[in-house]
Design a protein around this motif. Structure first.
Motif, PDB file in Angstrom:
ATOM      1  N   SER A  40      21.000 115.232  20.508  1.00 59.96           N
ATOM      2  CA  SER A  40      21.889 114.087  20.630  1.00 59.96           C
ATOM      3  C   SER A  40      21.332 113.105  21.657  1.00 59.96           C
ATOM      4  O   SER A  40      20.618 113.501  22.584  1.00 59.96           O
ATOM      5  CB  SER A  40      23.275 114.552  21.091  1.00 59.96           C
ATOM      6  N   GLY A  41      21.686 111.856  21.492  1.00 59.55           N
ATOM      7  CA  GLY A  41      21.362 110.872  22.512  1.00 59.55           C
ATOM      8  C   GLY A  41      20.680 109.607  22.047  1.00 59.55           C
ATOM      9  O   GLY A  41      20.596 108.646  22.802  1.00 59.55           O
ATOM     10  N   ASN A  42      20.156 109.557  20.806  1.00 60.43           N
ATOM     11  CA  ASN A  42      19.427 108.371  20.402  1.00 60.43           C
ATOM     12  C   ASN A  42      19.991 107.679  19.166  1.00 60.43           C
ATOM     13  O   ASN A  42      19.486 106.649  18.764  1.00 60.43           O
ATOM     14  CB  ASN A  42      17.949 108.699  20.186  1.00 60.43           C
ATOM     15  N   CYS A  43      21.018 108.224  18.561  1.00 56.72           N
ATOM     16  CA  CYS A  43      21.649 107.628  17.375  1.00 56.72           C
ATOM     17  C   CYS A  43      20.580 107.245  16.343  1.00 56.72           C
ATOM     18  O   CYS A  43      20.485 106.109  15.914  1.00 56.72           O
ATOM     19  CB  CYS A  43      22.517 106.433  17.759  1.00 56.72           C
ATOM     20  N   ARG A  44      19.782 108.234  15.997  1.00 55.50           N
ATOM     21  CA  ARG A  44      18.677 108.092  15.049  1.00 55.50           C
ATOM     22  C   ARG A  44      17.779 106.900  15.368  1.00 55.50           C
ATOM     23  O   ARG A  44      17.357 106.139  14.506  1.00 55.50           O
ATOM     24  CB  ARG A  44      19.173 108.008  13.620  1.00 55.50           C
ATOM     25  N   GLY A  45      17.471 106.731  16.641  1.00 57.54           N
ATOM     26  CA  GLY A  45      16.542 105.693  17.083  1.00 57.54           C
ATOM     27  C   GLY A  45      17.189 104.397  17.515  1.00 57.54           C
ATOM     28  O   GLY A  45      16.515 103.522  18.058  1.00 57.54           O
ATOM     29  N   ILE A  70      18.776 110.686  28.301  1.00 57.70           N
ATOM     30  CA  ILE A  70      20.230 110.855  28.412  1.00 57.70           C
ATOM     31  C   ILE A  70      20.725 110.828  29.858  1.00 57.70           C
ATOM     32  O   ILE A  70      21.927 110.776  30.088  1.00 57.70           O
ATOM     33  CB  ILE A  70      20.716 112.132  27.701  1.00 57.70           C
ATOM     34  N   LEU A  71      19.802 110.828  30.827  1.00 61.52           N
ATOM     35  CA  LEU A  71      20.191 110.697  32.229  1.00 61.52           C
ATOM     36  C   LEU A  71      20.169 109.241  32.690  1.00 61.52           C
ATOM     37  O   LEU A  71      20.578 108.938  33.801  1.00 61.52           O
ATOM     38  CB  LEU A  71      19.275 111.548  33.115  1.00 61.52           C
ATOM     39  N   ASN A  72      19.692 108.361  31.849  1.00 59.42           N
ATOM     40  CA  ASN A  72      19.642 106.938  32.144  1.00 59.42           C
ATOM     41  C   ASN A  72      21.007 106.339  31.779  1.00 59.42           C
ATOM     42  O   ASN A  72      21.431 106.417  30.621  1.00 59.42           O
ATOM     43  CB  ASN A  72      18.521 106.315  31.298  1.00 59.42           C
ATOM     44  N   PRO A  73      21.710 105.752  32.754  1.00 55.83           N
ATOM     45  CA  PRO A  73      23.048 105.214  32.456  1.00 55.83           C
ATOM     46  C   PRO A  73      23.069 104.202  31.308  1.00 55.83           C
ATOM     47  O   PRO A  73      24.000 104.184  30.508  1.00 55.83           O
ATOM     48  CB  PRO A  73      23.483 104.570  33.778  1.00 55.83           C
ATOM     49  N   GLU A  74      22.042 103.359  31.212  1.00 55.32           N
ATOM     50  CA  GLU A  74      22.005 102.374  30.114  1.00 55.32           C
ATOM     51  C   GLU A  74      21.863 103.085  28.766  1.00 55.32           C
ATOM     52  O   GLU A  74      22.555 102.751  27.807  1.00 55.32           O
ATOM     53  CB  GLU A  74      20.844 101.394  30.301  1.00 55.32           C
ATOM     54  N   SER A 118      25.122 104.884  27.918  1.00 51.14           N
ATOM     55  CA  SER A 118      26.151 103.921  27.525  1.00 51.14           C
ATOM     56  C   SER A 118      25.899 103.397  26.113  1.00 51.14           C
ATOM     57  O   SER A 118      26.831 103.282  25.304  1.00 51.14           O
ATOM     58  CB  SER A 118      26.169 102.756  28.523  1.00 51.14           C
ATOM     59  N   ARG A 119      24.646 103.094  25.803  1.00 52.05           N
ATOM     60  CA  ARG A 119      24.312 102.628  24.446  1.00 52.05           C
ATOM     61  C   ARG A 119      24.638 103.715  23.422  1.00 52.05           C
ATOM     62  O   ARG A 119      25.190 103.435  22.364  1.00 52.05           O
ATOM     63  CB  ARG A 119      22.833 102.236  24.348  1.00 52.05           C
ATOM     64  N   GLU A 165      32.181 105.730  20.251  1.00 52.59           N
ATOM     65  CA  GLU A 165      33.156 104.634  20.170  1.00 52.59           C
ATOM     66  C   GLU A 165      33.334 104.153  18.732  1.00 52.59           C
ATOM     67  O   GLU A 165      34.448 103.813  18.331  1.00 52.59           O
ATOM     68  CB  GLU A 165      32.742 103.491  21.093  1.00 52.59           C
ATOM     69  N   ARG A 166      32.263 104.136  17.953  1.00 51.86           N
ATOM     70  CA  ARG A 166      32.379 103.715  16.545  1.00 51.86           C
ATOM     71  C   ARG A 166      33.191 104.735  15.752  1.00 51.86           C
ATOM     72  O   ARG A 166      34.013 104.359  14.917  1.00 51.86           O
ATOM     73  CB  ARG A 166      31.000 103.525  15.937  1.00 51.86           C
TER      74      ARG A 166
END
Length: 181
Positions: A102-107, A145-149, A152-153, A160-161
Motif C-alpha cells: 500500500s502507499g502509491n495508488c498504483r503509481g 509512506i513516511l513522507n507526509p506529502e 497525504s496524497r 478519501e475517494r
C-alpha cells in the motif's frame, strides 16, 4: 477473458476490534479480483460465501484486473459488491492498493511531478580500504509512506475517494480499509 477470482482466506481475531458490530465468524475471504467480474459473478460468489457461513469479504484488486483501478468502472464494481453484500447481510473490507504494498495508488502518488514522494535509502559505499561514504538513493518503485506529502496524497487518492463514494455504507456494510505492509 474469463474472470478468475482467487480466494485467500484470512482469519482476523482483530475483526472484533472495529467499531461496528462484528460478524459471528472472524473469517474474511480476501478475494483477488481479476478479469472484469459482472454483477452476476459478484452475486454468485457472495451467495456462495453466504451459504457457507462466511460473512465478510475483502475486495483485493491485483494483476489480471481488466478494470482500471480507481476509475469510475472500478467504483461501479465496488458499489456492486457493496450492494450485493448489503442485501445478504454481509460485511465488506476494502483494500487500499492495486497489488501491494500500500502507499502509491498504483503509481498515482508519485506521478505528475511528485518524484520527491519516491522512497529513499541510505547507501553505504566501501572504498576497499576501510573507509565508507554514504549517499542517498531514490527508489523509483513505490512511495515513501513516511513522507507526509506522499502519505497525504495516498490517503486523498484512495481512502478519501472510497469514503466519498460509499459514505452511507461505512461503519455498517464497510467494516474497514485494509492496508498492506
Amino acid at each position: 477473458m474469463r474472470t478468475i477470482l482467487l480466494v485467500i482466506t484470512l482469519l482476523f481475531a482483530s475483526a472484533r476490534a472495529v467499531s461496528a458490530p462484528s460478524p459471528a465468524s472472524p473469517v474474511i475471504n480476501m478475494t483477488a479480483i481479476t478479469g472484469n467480474p459482472s454483477r452476476q459473478d459478484i452475486t454468485r460468489l457472495l451467495g456462495t460465501y453466504h451459504d457457507a457461513g462466511i460473512e465478510q469479504f475483502l475486495i483485493y484488486p491485483r494483476t489480471g484486473l481488466e478494470i482500471e483501478y480507481m476509475s469510475d468502472e472500478w467504483f461501479r464494481f465496488c458499489r456492486d459488491c457493496i450492494e450485493v453484500a448489503d442485501s445478504l447481510g454481509m460485511k465488506i473490507w476494502l483494500y487500499d492498493e492495486y497489488n501491494w504494498p500500500s502507499g502509491n495508488c498504483r503509481g498515482a502518488v508519485t506521478a505528475d511531478g511528485h518524484e520527491d514522494c519516491y522512497p529513499k535509502g541510505l547507501i553505504f559505499d566501501n572504498d576497499g580500504r576501510g573507509r565508507y561514504s554514504t549517499r542517498v538513493a531514490t527508489n523509483a518503485i513505490g512511495a515513501d509512506i513516511l513522507n507526509p506529502e506522499a502519505a497525504s496524497r495516498f490517503v486523498s487518492l484512495t481512502h478519501e475517494r472510497y469514503y466519498e463514494a460509499f459514505k452511507p455504507y461505512f461503519g455498517n456494510v464497510i467494516q474497514a480499509i485494509f492496508t498492506d505492509e
